[in-house]
Design a protein around this motif. Structure first.
Motif, PDB file in Angstrom:
ATOM      1  N   GLU B  19       0.851  -1.201   0.000  1.00  0.00           N
ATOM      2  CA  GLU B  19       0.000   0.000   0.000  1.00  0.00           C
ATOM      3  C   GLU B  19       0.889   1.254   0.000  1.00  0.00           C
ATOM      4  OE1 GLU B  19      -4.459  -0.047   1.019  1.00  0.00           O
ATOM      5  OE2 GLU B  19      -3.031  -1.322  -0.033  1.00  0.00           O
ATOM      6  N   SER B  81       0.777  -3.586  -8.659  1.00  0.00           N
ATOM      7  CA  SER B  81      -0.460  -3.264  -9.356  1.00  0.00           C
ATOM      8  C   SER B  81      -0.910  -4.417 -10.257  1.00  0.00           C
ATOM      9  CB  SER B  81      -0.216  -1.997 -10.158  1.00  0.00           C
ATOM     10  OG  SER B  81      -1.353  -1.602 -10.812  1.00  0.00           O
ATOM     11  N   ARG B  84      -2.093  -7.382  -8.193  1.00  0.00           N
ATOM     12  CA  ARG B  84      -3.427  -7.191  -7.653  1.00  0.00           C
ATOM     13  C   ARG B  84      -4.496  -7.341  -8.719  1.00  0.00           C
ATOM     14  NH1 ARG B  84      -4.726  -2.993  -2.976  1.00  0.00           N
ATOM     15  NH2 ARG B  84      -3.056  -3.568  -1.545  1.00  0.00           N
ATOM     16  N   LYS B  85      -4.230  -6.756  -9.879  1.00  0.00           N
ATOM     17  CA  LYS B  85      -5.221  -6.808 -10.959  1.00  0.00           C
ATOM     18  C   LYS B  85      -5.466  -8.260 -11.366  1.00  0.00           C
ATOM     19  CE  LYS B  85      -6.852  -3.881 -14.561  1.00  0.00           C
ATOM     20  NZ  LYS B  85      -6.766  -2.466 -14.931  1.00  0.00           N
ATOM     21  N   PHE B  88      -7.522  -9.995  -8.867  1.00  0.00           N
ATOM     22  CA  PHE B  88      -8.896  -9.511  -8.951  1.00  0.00           C
ATOM     23  C   PHE B  88      -9.633 -10.213 -10.088  1.00  0.00           C
ATOM     24  CE2 PHE B  88     -12.037  -6.516 -10.632  1.00  0.00           C
ATOM     25  CZ  PHE B  88     -12.749  -6.202  -9.487  1.00  0.00           C
ATOM     26  N   LEU B  89      -9.020 -10.236 -11.257  1.00  0.00           N
ATOM     27  CA  LEU B  89      -9.706 -10.781 -12.430  1.00  0.00           C
ATOM     28  C   LEU B  89      -9.868 -12.295 -12.350  1.00  0.00           C
ATOM     29  CD1 LEU B  89      -8.097  -8.667 -15.286  1.00  0.00           C
ATOM     30  CD2 LEU B  89     -10.359  -8.412 -14.255  1.00  0.00           C
ATOM     31  N   GLU B  92     -11.333 -12.906  -7.642  1.00  0.00           N
ATOM     32  CA  GLU B  92     -12.402 -12.169  -7.000  1.00  0.00           C
ATOM     33  C   GLU B  92     -13.596 -11.979  -7.932  1.00  0.00           C
ATOM     34  OE1 GLU B  92     -12.363  -8.073  -4.434  1.00  0.00           O
ATOM     35  OE2 GLU B  92     -10.452  -8.948  -5.019  1.00  0.00           O
ATOM     36  N   LEU B  93     -13.295 -11.550  -9.156  1.00  0.00           N
ATOM     37  CA  LEU B  93     -14.375 -11.231 -10.085  1.00  0.00           C
ATOM     38  C   LEU B  93     -15.274 -12.431 -10.380  1.00  0.00           C
ATOM     39  CD1 LEU B  93     -15.581  -8.986 -11.822  1.00  0.00           C
ATOM     40  CD2 LEU B  93     -14.066  -9.686 -13.667  1.00  0.00           C
ATOM     41  N   VAL B  95     -16.025 -15.050  -8.629  1.00  0.00           N
ATOM     42  CA  VAL B  95     -16.864 -15.323  -7.460  1.00  0.00           C
ATOM     43  C   VAL B  95     -17.951 -14.261  -7.354  1.00  0.00           C
ATOM     44  CG1 VAL B  95     -16.889 -15.428  -4.944  1.00  0.00           C
ATOM     45  CG2 VAL B  95     -15.002 -16.479  -6.208  1.00  0.00           C
ATOM     46  N   PHE B  96     -17.556 -13.032  -7.588  1.00  0.00           N
ATOM     47  CA  PHE B  96     -18.494 -11.915  -7.472  1.00  0.00           C
ATOM     48  C   PHE B  96     -19.636 -12.041  -8.485  1.00  0.00           C
ATOM     49  CE2 PHE B  96     -19.940  -7.592  -8.204  1.00  0.00           C
ATOM     50  CZ  PHE B  96     -20.040  -7.107  -6.912  1.00  0.00           C
ATOM     51  N   LEU B  97     -19.273 -12.344  -9.711  1.00  0.00           N
ATOM     52  CA  LEU B  97     -20.300 -12.459 -10.760  1.00  0.00           C
ATOM     53  C   LEU B  97     -21.244 -13.610 -10.459  1.00  0.00           C
ATOM     54  CD1 LEU B  97     -18.098 -11.864 -13.943  1.00  0.00           C
ATOM     55  CD2 LEU B  97     -19.586 -10.233 -12.762  1.00  0.00           C
ATOM     56  N   LYS B  98     -20.669 -14.708 -10.005  1.00  0.00           N
ATOM     57  CA  LYS B  98     -21.489 -15.873  -9.661  1.00  0.00           C
ATOM     58  C   LYS B  98     -22.480 -15.505  -8.560  1.00  0.00           C
ATOM     59  CE  LYS B  98     -20.574 -20.395  -7.766  1.00  0.00           C
ATOM     60  NZ  LYS B  98     -19.431 -21.109  -7.180  1.00  0.00           N
ATOM     61  N   TYR B 114     -21.690   1.614  -5.832  1.00  0.00           N
ATOM     62  CA  TYR B 114     -20.393   2.162  -6.221  1.00  0.00           C
ATOM     63  C   TYR B 114     -20.398   3.688  -6.094  1.00  0.00           C
ATOM     64  CZ  TYR B 114     -16.072   2.813  -8.833  1.00  0.00           C
ATOM     65  OH  TYR B 114     -14.802   3.158  -9.208  1.00  0.00           O
TER      66      TYR B 114
END
Lengths: 124, 124, 124, 124
Positions: B19, B81, B84-85, B88-89, B92-93, B95-98, B114
């Motif tokens: 960070e 960066s 992390r990206k 995320f892709l 995380e993404l 799982v999130f979409l599901k 948002y």
DNA sequence: GTGGTCTAGACCACC
DNA sequence: GTGGTCTAGACCACA
């Protein structure tokens, strides 16, 4: 079944069971696979499968008839749904929004991903 | 510093360092706090702080000059960066979409959240 | 097991494991001793043994099944072999050639030593 | 000057000085660079350069005239040469032969490398 | 002063 | 039983 690293296997199995219930593949008072069957199917130690069922039993999502097996509780689907929604809103969503912001990803991009996800799902 | 339960402390410290790099508080070839300093500052055992630095050194985010200390690698910011990206892709993404799909949450709702998130951030 | 001074013990243990793999005493997907077993066997602290396994896991020479133990990766033997060869060609050989040159030692002499070495090895 | 990882910097500097003597760039009773000059040249902390000179002084390869500087000892070249040869034969060569054997590299290959090394050296 | 290694002992979640 | 993490404290070589 393949398991991902950070989360405990028994929790991932519990997830798997919940999904079955949410998608109405397993319904109220229906018998679900025995611990041994599940263990064989997912290639897991029976102890681990048992632990998942214990976990779900504690959450009153499934119940046990001694000597017979495990069954889906009444309102299991609602319980799972409420629990998930809560977790989603309180834990997952804030992290997700923060990451969207840090990584500079727009709502439009997310929408694109979402549409692709829905499409690929309907194909299967 | 306060640490949250499920993740190892040394990984949370690594996050903390990343960070600092992302926010450009610590820049390329700048010396970062010594293991002991960091340990005192975050109130952890020096071994634990050391472990964080070891982890980041393996990922080539920081490097070591013998007897002098640890320094931010060139392109550390980009590496963090990208890392992390990717996470995320890939993790995380999906799982999130599901979950969006299962829980029946629309893109419009996400957008509303948002916008609220961005607003609350700008207030602080 | 006896350890030599300049190199860290945990690296010498890693070497020991690699040797086992190279000599095919431990083969692909075979379980290797648990951290505690190894620690007892080599008379070191479990933390030190753990550190060796961590190191080898980072290099993808061994992998972990949660709650079960460590196992030899596929192609571990090749990885170790490639790794050693690379180190030999990039680090050891240049120094060696330079020293041959400075100390004025001919290839013929090296050959003589090599033949003697092979002979003494075959005797044992 | 760039330094390689496992060996201490002050020892690598000592090596550097020995090489100068072996190649007769610095000869008996000739003044060698002051600690500070050397430190600047090699981009090192003066303490580290000092430590190299102390090390070489202990081995009687260089000597010190107070207030004036360091000088190459008589027979320094022979001493370095003997020392290196000894180290080469006792330490380096056995490891090298063992690795040749394990990695399955022939004397012919070594010869090829050696010829290439000599050629590249003569070009510079 | 710096990092690096090691021991001892503890506690934990997980299989 | 397995690995994983953390603390405490010690010692070392190196810059």
């Amino acid at each position: 079944m393949e398991f991902k690293e950070p989360q405990a296997i028994y929790l991932q199995i519990a997830e798997y069971v919940c999904e079955k219930i949410l998608l109405e593949k397993w319904n109220t008072d229906e018998k679900i696979p025995s611990v041994r069957e599940l263990a064989v199917e997912l290639e897991v130690n029976p102890n681990t499968a048992m632990r998942s069922y214990e976990f779900l039993q504690n959450k009153e999502i499934i119940y046990n008839k001694r000597g017979i097996g495990f069954f889906v509780s009444a309102n299991a689907k609602e319980k799972v749904s409420v629990f998930r929604k809560q977790q989603f809103l309180e834990t997952e969503l804030p992290v997700f929004l923060k990451n969207m912001n840090i990584l500079n990803i727009s709502i439009q991009e997310i929408e694109t991903f979402y549409i692709a996800f829905i499409k690929s799902k309907n194909l299967n």
